[in-house]
Design an enzyme around this catalytic site. Structure first.
Site, PDB file in Angstrom:
ATOM      1  N   THR A   1       0.816  -1.220   0.000  1.00  0.00           N
ATOM      2  CA  THR A   1       0.000   0.000   0.000  1.00  0.00           C
ATOM      3  C   THR A   1       0.848   1.268   0.000  1.00  0.00           C
ATOM      4  O   THR A   1       1.982   1.254   0.492  1.00  0.00           O
ATOM      5  CB  THR A   1      -0.893   0.000   1.266  1.00  0.00           C
ATOM      6  OG1 THR A   1      -1.531   1.258   1.395  1.00  0.00           O
ATOM      7  CG2 THR A   1      -0.078  -0.237   2.541  1.00  0.00           C
ATOM      8  N   ASP A   2       0.280   2.353  -0.473  1.00  0.00           N
ATOM      9  CA  ASP A   2       0.994   3.642  -0.431  1.00  0.00           C
ATOM     10  C   ASP A   2       1.119   4.176   0.993  1.00  0.00           C
ATOM     11  O   ASP A   2       1.905   5.082   1.260  1.00  0.00           O
ATOM     12  CB  ASP A   2       0.301   4.682  -1.336  1.00  0.00           C
ATOM     13  CG  ASP A   2      -1.131   5.023  -0.934  1.00  0.00           C
ATOM     14  OD1 ASP A   2      -1.670   4.386  -0.008  1.00  0.00           O
ATOM     15  OD2 ASP A   2      -1.717   5.925  -1.556  1.00  0.00           O
ATOM     16  N   GLU A   3       0.327   3.588   1.927  1.00  0.00           N
ATOM     17  CA  GLU A   3       0.345   4.119   3.299  1.00  0.00           C
ATOM     18  C   GLU A   3       1.685   3.906   3.994  1.00  0.00           C
ATOM     19  O   GLU A   3       1.961   4.546   5.012  1.00  0.00           O
ATOM     20  CB  GLU A   3      -0.789   3.507   4.126  1.00  0.00           C
ATOM     21  CG  GLU A   3      -2.147   3.863   3.566  1.00  0.00           C
ATOM     22  CD  GLU A   3      -3.304   3.607   4.512  1.00  0.00           C
ATOM     23  OE1 GLU A   3      -3.060   3.380   5.714  1.00  0.00           O
ATOM     24  OE2 GLU A   3      -4.448   3.642   4.045  1.00  0.00           O
TER      25      GLU A   3
ATOM     26  N   TYR B   1      -1.813  -0.512  10.962  1.00  0.00           N
ATOM     27  CA  TYR B   1      -1.970  -1.162   9.647  1.00  0.00           C
ATOM     28  C   TYR B   1      -0.774  -0.872   8.752  1.00  0.00           C
ATOM     29  O   TYR B   1      -0.132  -1.794   8.232  1.00  0.00           O
ATOM     30  CB  TYR B   1      -3.264  -0.680   8.970  1.00  0.00           C
ATOM     31  CG  TYR B   1      -3.302  -0.994   7.480  1.00  0.00           C
ATOM     32  CD1 TYR B   1      -3.436  -2.304   7.026  1.00  0.00           C
ATOM     33  CD2 TYR B   1      -3.184   0.031   6.521  1.00  0.00           C
ATOM     34  CE1 TYR B   1      -3.445  -2.593   5.660  1.00  0.00           C
ATOM     35  CE2 TYR B   1      -3.197  -0.250   5.165  1.00  0.00           C
ATOM     36  CZ  TYR B   1      -3.323  -1.564   4.740  1.00  0.00           C
ATOM     37  OH  TYR B   1      -3.327  -1.849   3.383  1.00  0.00           O
TER      38      TYR B   1
ATOM     39  N   LYS C   1       2.187  -3.373   7.232  1.00  0.00           N
ATOM     40  CA  LYS C   1       2.461  -3.559   5.795  1.00  0.00           C
ATOM     41  C   LYS C   1       3.918  -3.184   5.490  1.00  0.00           C
ATOM     42  O   LYS C   1       4.592  -3.852   4.706  1.00  0.00           O
ATOM     43  CB  LYS C   1       1.508  -2.713   4.939  1.00  0.00           C
ATOM     44  CG  LYS C   1       0.054  -3.129   4.964  1.00  0.00           C
ATOM     45  CD  LYS C   1      -0.228  -4.511   4.394  1.00  0.00           C
ATOM     46  CE  LYS C   1      -0.044  -4.590   2.892  1.00  0.00           C
ATOM     47  NZ  LYS C   1      -0.523  -5.887   2.345  1.00  0.00           N
TER      48      LYS C   1
HETATM   49  P1  NAD Z   1      -9.870  -7.139   2.031  1.00  0.00           P
HETATM   50  O1  NAD Z   1      -9.874  -6.895   3.495  1.00  0.00           O
HETATM   51  O2  NAD Z   1     -11.090  -6.832   1.236  1.00  0.00           O
HETATM   52  O3  NAD Z   1      -9.525  -8.678   1.752  1.00  0.00           O
HETATM   53  C1  NAD Z   1      -8.543  -9.370   2.468  1.00  0.00           C
HETATM   54  C2  NAD Z   1      -8.712 -10.860   2.192  1.00  0.00           C
HETATM   55  O4  NAD Z   1      -7.665 -11.557   2.884  1.00  0.00           O
HETATM   56  C3  NAD Z   1     -10.039 -11.437   2.700  1.00  0.00           C
HETATM   57  O5  NAD Z   1     -10.601 -12.278   1.719  1.00  0.00           O
HETATM   58  C4  NAD Z   1      -9.636 -12.223   3.932  1.00  0.00           C
HETATM   59  O6  NAD Z   1     -10.480 -13.330   4.201  1.00  0.00           O
HETATM   60  C5  NAD Z   1      -8.222 -12.660   3.575  1.00  0.00           C
HETATM   61  N1  NAD Z   1      -7.409 -12.932   4.769  1.00  0.00           N
HETATM   62  C6  NAD Z   1      -7.257 -12.116   5.840  1.00  0.00           C
HETATM   63  N2  NAD Z   1      -6.470 -12.722   6.755  1.00  0.00           N
HETATM   64  C7  NAD Z   1      -6.114 -13.919   6.230  1.00  0.00           C
HETATM   65  C8  NAD Z   1      -5.292 -14.980   6.682  1.00  0.00           C
HETATM   66  N3  NAD Z   1      -4.718 -14.949   7.910  1.00  0.00           N
HETATM   67  N4  NAD Z   1      -5.100 -16.057   5.886  1.00  0.00           N
HETATM   68  C9  NAD Z   1      -5.698 -16.107   4.661  1.00  0.00           C
HETATM   69  N5  NAD Z   1      -6.505 -15.157   4.187  1.00  0.00           N
HETATM   70  C10 NAD Z   1      -6.705 -14.056   4.958  1.00  0.00           C
HETATM   71  O7  NAD Z   1      -8.598  -6.371   1.466  1.00  0.00           O
HETATM   72  P2  NAD Z   1      -8.384  -5.574   0.112  1.00  0.00           P
HETATM   73  O8  NAD Z   1      -8.869  -4.203   0.285  1.00  0.00           O
HETATM   74  O9  NAD Z   1      -8.881  -6.412  -1.010  1.00  0.00           O
HETATM   75  O10 NAD Z   1      -6.787  -5.520   0.072  1.00  0.00           O
HETATM   76  C11 NAD Z   1      -6.042  -6.610  -0.453  1.00  0.00           C
HETATM   77  C12 NAD Z   1      -4.575  -6.308  -0.339  1.00  0.00           C
HETATM   78  O11 NAD Z   1      -4.260  -5.116  -1.054  1.00  0.00           O
HETATM   79  C13 NAD Z   1      -4.095  -6.071   1.095  1.00  0.00           C
HETATM   80  O12 NAD Z   1      -2.824  -6.647   1.229  1.00  0.00           O
HETATM   81  C14 NAD Z   1      -4.017  -4.560   1.218  1.00  0.00           C
HETATM   82  O13 NAD Z   1      -3.030  -4.177   2.157  1.00  0.00           O
HETATM   83  C15 NAD Z   1      -3.636  -4.169  -0.184  1.00  0.00           C
HETATM   84  N6  NAD Z   1      -4.082  -2.832  -0.632  1.00  0.00           N
HETATM   85  C16 NAD Z   1      -5.388  -2.461  -0.498  1.00  0.00           C
HETATM   86  C17 NAD Z   1      -5.804  -1.226  -1.001  1.00  0.00           C
HETATM   87  C18 NAD Z   1      -7.248  -0.774  -0.901  1.00  0.00           C
HETATM   88  O14 NAD Z   1      -7.545   0.362  -1.250  1.00  0.00           O
HETATM   89  N7  NAD Z   1      -8.187  -1.614  -0.490  1.00  0.00           N
HETATM   90  C19 NAD Z   1      -4.872  -0.380  -1.606  1.00  0.00           C
HETATM   91  C20 NAD Z   1      -3.532  -0.793  -1.700  1.00  0.00           C
HETATM   92  C21 NAD Z   1      -3.162  -2.034  -1.225  1.00  0.00           C
HETATM   93  O1  DAU Z   2      -4.120   4.027   0.522  1.00  0.00           O
HETATM   94  C1  DAU Z   2      -4.368   2.669   0.404  1.00  0.00           C
HETATM   95  C2  DAU Z   2      -5.207   2.197   1.580  1.00  0.00           C
HETATM   96  O2  DAU Z   2      -6.512   2.707   1.379  1.00  0.00           O
HETATM   97  C3  DAU Z   2      -5.220   0.691   1.726  1.00  0.00           C
HETATM   98  O3  DAU Z   2      -3.924   0.230   2.005  1.00  0.00           O
HETATM   99  C4  DAU Z   2      -6.175   0.274   2.853  1.00  0.00           C
HETATM  100  O4  DAU Z   2      -6.265  -1.143   2.915  1.00  0.00           O
HETATM  101  C5  DAU Z   2      -7.547   0.843   2.543  1.00  0.00           C
HETATM  102  O5  DAU Z   2      -8.444   0.534   3.608  1.00  0.00           O
HETATM  103  C6  DAU Z   2      -7.471   2.358   2.359  1.00  0.00           C
HETATM  104  O6  DAU Z   2      -7.161   3.034   3.612  1.00  0.00           O
HETATM  105  P1  DAU Z   2      -7.901   4.393   4.042  1.00  0.00           P
HETATM  106  O7  DAU Z   2      -7.818   4.525   5.513  1.00  0.00           O
HETATM  107  O8  DAU Z   2      -7.443   5.523   3.211  1.00  0.00           O
HETATM  108  O9  DAU Z   2      -9.407   4.011   3.557  1.00  0.00           O
HETATM  109  P2  DAU Z   2     -10.838   4.218   4.251  1.00  0.00           P
HETATM  110  O10 DAU Z   2     -11.863   3.850   3.226  1.00  0.00           O
HETATM  111  O11 DAU Z   2     -10.935   3.582   5.592  1.00  0.00           O
HETATM  112  O12 DAU Z   2     -10.899   5.796   4.476  1.00  0.00           O
HETATM  113  C7  DAU Z   2     -10.722   6.706   3.398  1.00  0.00           C
HETATM  114  C8  DAU Z   2     -10.733   8.099   3.977  1.00  0.00           C
HETATM  115  O13 DAU Z   2     -12.048   8.394   4.462  1.00  0.00           O
HETATM  116  C9  DAU Z   2      -9.825   8.298   5.188  1.00  0.00           C
HETATM  117  O14 DAU Z   2      -9.250   9.587   5.140  1.00  0.00           O
HETATM  118  C10 DAU Z   2     -10.732   8.164   6.389  1.00  0.00           C
HETATM  119  C11 DAU Z   2     -12.058   8.693   5.857  1.00  0.00           C
HETATM  120  N1  DAU Z   2     -13.278   8.086   6.426  1.00  0.00           N
HETATM  121  C12 DAU Z   2     -13.383   6.737   6.428  1.00  0.00           C
HETATM  122  C13 DAU Z   2     -14.509   6.118   6.923  1.00  0.00           C
HETATM  123  C14 DAU Z   2     -14.632   4.613   6.945  1.00  0.00           C
HETATM  124  C15 DAU Z   2     -14.315   8.904   6.872  1.00  0.00           C
HETATM  125  O15 DAU Z   2     -14.223  10.136   6.847  1.00  0.00           O
HETATM  126  N2  DAU Z   2     -15.440   8.287   7.352  1.00  0.00           N
HETATM  127  C16 DAU Z   2     -15.580   6.940   7.409  1.00  0.00           C
HETATM  128  O16 DAU Z   2     -16.642   6.438   7.896  1.00  0.00           O
END
Ligand code: NAD
Ligand code: DAU
Length: 354
Positions: A133-135, A158, A162
């Site tokens: 992730t970019d975080e 988190y 990562k």
């Molecule tokens: P998500 O939470 O929707 O899905 C995670 C999946 O991993 C689920 O299906 C869960 O059952 C599985 N999982 C969790 N713990 C596990 C374990 N111990 N063993 C096996 N499976 C397990 O997540 P996402 O948003 O699809 O993100 C997927 C990946 O991409 C993550 O590594 C996250 O850090 C990364 N990522 C997410 C975003 C985003 O915006 N969502 C952006 C950049 C990177």
């Molecule tokens: O940048 C990549 C990341 O983006 C991934 O690595 C993470 O897995 C993914 O969850 C996401 O993280 P964020 O914290 O940015 O996403 P989230 O959707 O939780 O929140 C987006 C923004 O909105 C953040 O600034 C917090 C804000 N927020 C979020 C929620 C859930 C609100 O203001 N209200 C809310 O109820």
């Protein structure tokens, strides 16, 4: 070409399910094995449309179980890993940091070790792709972008978990010459995202005319990317990326949270035939997320220049498609918010196992 077996972890989650669908359809000659422990975030219904494909296989297993990882990789003769399984929600990492340490750090280390041993034992193995992730880069001020060379500065449990896993993956390349590649992506949006995350949570609340909780003053900035464009980037990096390299992926689409929530309100009002501006009245400013990162913005020039990747949708197209999908799939939202999606695995797979 000999048949490959690509192990995708976390394939029942949001991004993983889009990647699995893409790979199953694009590579019928290869086996795609989806390994997922089905936490609250894992939902096999996300893959209904590909679950009967001949080249798709599901394995329920936990990356925290080293022996299980060794067994799966060896039994399936895995030729490559794309690792997405993780605890992914920042707010949950603030209330329950240890589960992030276990899964994101130890789980990744287990999977890496199992894959390393497999490779060192002489098995055909293309690469280990760690999806990050970019975080990990921390928080930006009003200007500037995250580059692949930006120093790590994670600031939530988190992002720290990562970042740790990224370091371990890189160390395996440096120490053992293990073929690894890493991507760091910005915020994804699109169908099948668990409604704890900003966009599906807001869409769900708008449709139910519930309060829309915006953290702090709503000025935090995120860079939003259509999830299928993330999947296409992962597919491309997996095939053509260079071992040991990192690729940043972003949407070049920065928005303040409040602007995004207002946009969703307006698109929803339009699609639901509500009075223009009526959903905006639901916006409620609530207590800020502790340690809330101010701004993320990705420079994805490297993957564009070196691999020719670019996003396929404009933000306007992407947000409209996203709202349309959730409105057309309200049963999915209802099952996920009520918890009934968790019975899907039992109904689909338990009878086949017994
Ligand atoms: P998500 O939470 O929707 O899905 C995670 C999946 O991993 C689920 O299906 C869960 O059952 C599985 N999982 C969790 N713990 C596990 C374990 N111990 N063993 C096996 N499976 C397990 O997540 P996402 O948003 O699809 O993100 C997927 C990946 O991409 C993550 O590594 C996250 O850090 C990364 N990522 C997410 C975003 C985003 O915006 N969502 C952006 C950049 C990177
Ligand atoms: O940048 C990549 C990341 O983006 C991934 O690595 C993470 O897995 C993914 O969850 C996401 O993280 P964020 O914290 O940015 O996403 P989230 O959707 O939780 O929140 C987006 C923004 O909105 C953040 O600034 C917090 C804000 N927020 C979020 C929620 C859930 C609100 O203001 N209200 C809310 O109820």
């Amino acid at each position: 070409m000999s048949q490959k077996t690509i192990l995708i972890t976390g394939g029942a989650g949001f991004i993983g399910s889009h990647l699995v669908r893409r790979m199953v359809r694009a590579y019928p000659e290869h086996r795609i094995v989806n390994l997922d422990s089905l936490t609250y975030a894992g939902n096999l219904e996300n893959l209904k449309d590909v679950e009967s494909a001949d080249n798709y296989h599901f394995v329920k297993a936990d990356i925290n179980d080293l022996a299980a990882m060794q067994q799966v990789i060896s039994e399936w003769q895995v030729t490559g890993v794309i690792h997405l399984a993780a605890e992914s929600h920042v707010d949950r990492s603030i209330t329950d940091p240890l589960s992030f340490i276990h899964t994101n750090i130890v789980g990744t280390a287990n999977l890496l070790l199992a894959a390393l041993k497999h490779w060192q034992g002489g098995a055909e193995f293309d690469r280990f792709f760690h999806v990050s992730t970019d975080e990990v880069y921390g928080s930006l001020g009003k200007t500037g972008y995250f580059l692949e060379t930006t120093p790590y500065d994670p600031r939530s449990p988190y992002s720290a978990s990562k970042a740790s896993s990224d370091h371990i993956v890189r160390a395996y390349h440096h120490t053992y010459g293990f073929p690894v590649v890493i991507s760091n992506c910005s915020n994804n949006y699109g169908p099948y995202q668990f409604p704890e995350k900003l966009i599906p949570l807001m869409i769900n609340n708008i449709r139910q005319s519930k309060a829309l909780p915006v953290y702090g003053d709503g000025t935090n900035v995120r860079d939003w990317l259509w999830v299928e464009d993330h999947a296409s980037a992962i597919d491309l990096i997996y095939r053509e990326g260079v071992d040991g390299e990192t690729y940043n992926i972003g949407g070049n689409n920065e928005m303040q949270n409040i602007e995004l929530v207002q946009l969703l309100c307006d698109v929803m009002d339009d699609q639901l035939g509500r009075d223009p501006g009526s959903s905006r009245e639901l916006i409620t400013f609530v207590k800020d997320r502790p340690g809330h990162d101010a701004r993320y913005a990705i420079d994805s020039g490297k993957i564009q220049r070196e691999l020719g990747w670019e996003p396929s949708l404009t933000p306007q197209q992407g947000f409209k498609k996203t709202v349309e999908w959730y409105l057309a799939n309200q049963e999915w939202l209802d099952r996920v918010t009520s918890g009934t999606y968790q019975t899907y695995y039992e109904s689909m797979y338990q009878s086949a196992e017994s």
